[in-house]
Design an enzyme around this catalytic site. Structure first.
Site, PDB file in Angstrom:
ATOM      1  N   SER B 144       0.949  -1.146  -0.076  1.00 49.87           N
ATOM      2  CA  SER B 144       0.143  -0.059   0.128  1.00 49.87           C
ATOM      3  C   SER B 144       0.861   1.259   0.064  1.00 49.87           C
ATOM      4  O   SER B 144       1.563   1.489  -0.872  1.00 49.87           O
ATOM      5  CB  SER B 144      -0.822  -0.068   1.158  1.00 49.87           C
ATOM      6  N   ASP B 298      -8.507  -6.292  -4.715  1.00 48.32           N
ATOM      7  CA  ASP B 298      -8.306  -4.962  -4.153  1.00 48.32           C
ATOM      8  C   ASP B 298      -9.466  -3.906  -4.831  1.00 48.32           C
ATOM      9  O   ASP B 298      -9.507  -4.037  -5.974  1.00 48.32           O
ATOM     10  CB  ASP B 298      -7.030  -4.501  -4.302  1.00 48.32           C
ATOM     11  N   HIS B 327      -8.094  -5.411  -0.188  1.00 47.11           N
ATOM     12  CA  HIS B 327      -6.875  -4.641   0.148  1.00 47.11           C
ATOM     13  C   HIS B 327      -6.214  -5.031   1.442  1.00 47.11           C
ATOM     14  O   HIS B 327      -5.020  -4.942   1.512  1.00 47.11           O
ATOM     15  CB  HIS B 327      -7.070  -3.061  -0.001  1.00 47.11           C
TER      16      HIS B 327
END
EC number: 2.3.1.31
Lengths: 353, 353
Positions: B144, B298, B327
């Site tokens: 991320s 995601d 995610h």
């Protein structure tokens, strides 16, 4: 009751308010004088068998259907069909929190009762039968919450629905969708101006409504819509301009309690209630030829969820709409959108039923 | 500065605070005494060439890496490598709005300056070189926002990065992702208790932090995570229990200004800044073998966006992680997650570089 100029003929063209009298509600209580806003197109034939019902989505009304979906160049052709668009309860045009008055005065604002998809469908059936004498529909079609109503019609009144086309919506709301709608609600109710639903004007809740709009920006469109800057086709120069010039004014014009009424209904949509919680049994009651029409880029009614339900409806077909706008493809902005919808609805209407 | 018990050794185990002195920032201003929280695993060899850098994500710290990703049974094996996890600026452990004091007292709370991904990477490079004498890394890996830092490292210091693995993140933040992070910020800043960033305790902003958590529920997990009720594996009985027992406490423990500092950085991540706005040119500078590792479910770093960047990195490979969590698969909850990560990282580390 408060005055909101958005919910007028100026913004919504011709429509008629038709009372169906008292509507008892699934969650208890009733609407003493339930009025539904109805826009019609075309002429009901003598046999009263050429009617199509269009149901409406969250925040949407008959107007978007009039402007984009209905016309002699569309499958929803008023030369051939009598097309009835009925705005949902809570839409701001039909009986809704912000306009409850007269016989409904006790339901005003925060006191409005909880309404379910099934209540709308019962109200619509009564209106069509009692007001127009329509006993059977050639087609029921609607998008998003309109798809919820379409499924509910097909399950609840299988003999009255000859064909059905739920677009970008589900028969049983998913938990993710529930959470998404909850986030939308909280954007509104967390605004101190909301005041527990007892504001003097929707303008008091403008910050909450703007946050609500920006959450729609994230979930209503697709990631690719933003990446490709598809908003440029609407003649905006930046994504901020698009938000401030399109999505925010779209929602800030609306009434917060009305949106919350619809959101609760959306969250709790579930045809399985008609079969003691058994979704497959409920969907198994559908006899109408049905085209299930998800949008391929939809972030919260993904094709996967729609397909799972479609597979429980015998004789149905999955017709996926390709549109980078995602869920809000329903606005019919992309030039490639309506040709797909028209082709599918045209083929469905050509089916014997 | 305010006291927040979450950002302590009690919750974050062993780590060391290392000062790199004054850090001048890309957006102007500086942090007079920039301290980075560092957790290390394994032993740096004499040649100082067995180091791996792990970068951290929004709201995450070294602790999730310690608990899940690092160990003798993982590719990130401390028997073989000297693994350095550096918590990002704004993480609450490194210099952050809530803990700015002493030499940084003028940066406290709402007065904290804007920090960019590039600032973190410059700070990390200095720390590794000056404190540990590390000039070259076997691998940079992060998820991320950690992926943003990983890309930034590979673009900015191609000679120092032998291999790179950005997981579930992009080199250039997408407009959709920008809007998503904006919605997260607004959930916090709209809480009257936020008071323009000058609250007395994160508890004053608990409603905003809860809304922020519930937006994560919608975007952080996949639609299918909720549909399959995957949270049952975490021993919750309802999705509400999961929200109230997991996601909400996770975020309400944190500092609002710290989250906003990270969110701004996330929104503005863009390696193209190193090449006058030319993303392809920036990514073209990468010489390290790179595995780009998006997560298939995601919602906001979709495979499509990650693939588009991966295709601009010569010699890179796309390694898609299959995980229904979406995610937040990064939390390494699914038993099938770490075996995939370990396989990819193991293969990458086996590559000559």
């Amino acid at each position: 009751m408060i005055d909101n100029p958005y919910y007028t003929h100026e913004f919504h063209g011709d429509y008629e308010l038709i009372s169906i009298g008292r509507l008892d509600l699934e969650e208890g209580g009733s609407i003493p004088d339930c009025q539904l806003a109805v826009a019609t197109f075309g002429t009901l034939n003598e046999a009263k068998d050429n009617a199509i019902l269009v149901t409406t989505w969250y925040s949407g009304t008959h107007q978007v259907w009039r402007e984009n979906y209905i016309g002699t160049d569309h499958a929803l052709n008023p030369d051939e069909y009598f097309i009835v668009v009925i705005d949902q309860i809570g839409s701001g045009l039909s009986t809704s929190p912000h306009n409850a008055s007269g016989a409904n005065a006790e339901l005003t604002m925060s006191k409005f009762p909880r309404v379910r998809i099934g209540d709308d469908v019962v109200a619509q059936e009564r209106l069509l039968r009692e007001h127009f004498g329509i006993e059977r529909l050639q087609l029921v079609v609607g998008g998003s919450m309109g798809a919820q109503q379409t499924y509910e019609w097909a399950v609840r009144f299988p003999d009255k629905v000859r064909r059905a086309a739920p677009i970008a919506g589900t028969a049983q709301n998913t938990p993710h969708d529930f959470l998404f709608a909850q986030v939308l609600c909280e954007a509104i109710t967390s605004d101190p101006g909301f005041n527990g639903g007892e504001y003097a004007s929707n303008a008091d809740v403008v910050e909450g409504l703007k946050r609500h709009a920006r959450i729609w920006a994230v979930m209503g469109f697709s990631t690719e819509f933003w990446k490709q800057e598809v908003w440029r086709a609407l003649e905006f120069h930046t994504k901020e301009e698009f938000l401030e010039g399109f999505l925010e004014p779209y929602f800030t014009a609306m009434d917060p309690n009305d949106l919350l009424c619809m959101a609760w209904k959306w969250q709790h949509g579930d045809v399985a209630r008609n079969a003691e919680g058994d979704l497959a049994a409920a969907l198994g009651r559908i006899t109408a030829p049905m085209f299930v029409m998800p949008i391929n880029e939809d972030m919260f009614f993904p094709v996967r969820d729609c397909r799972a339900e479609q597979e429980m409806v015998k004789g149905s077909e999955l017709r996926v709409i390709d549109d980078v706008l995602g869920h809000l493809a329903l606005f019919a902005v992309a030039p490639t959108y309506m040709p797909q919808v028209d082709r599918h609805l045209g083929e469905l209407l050509a089916r014997p039923a």
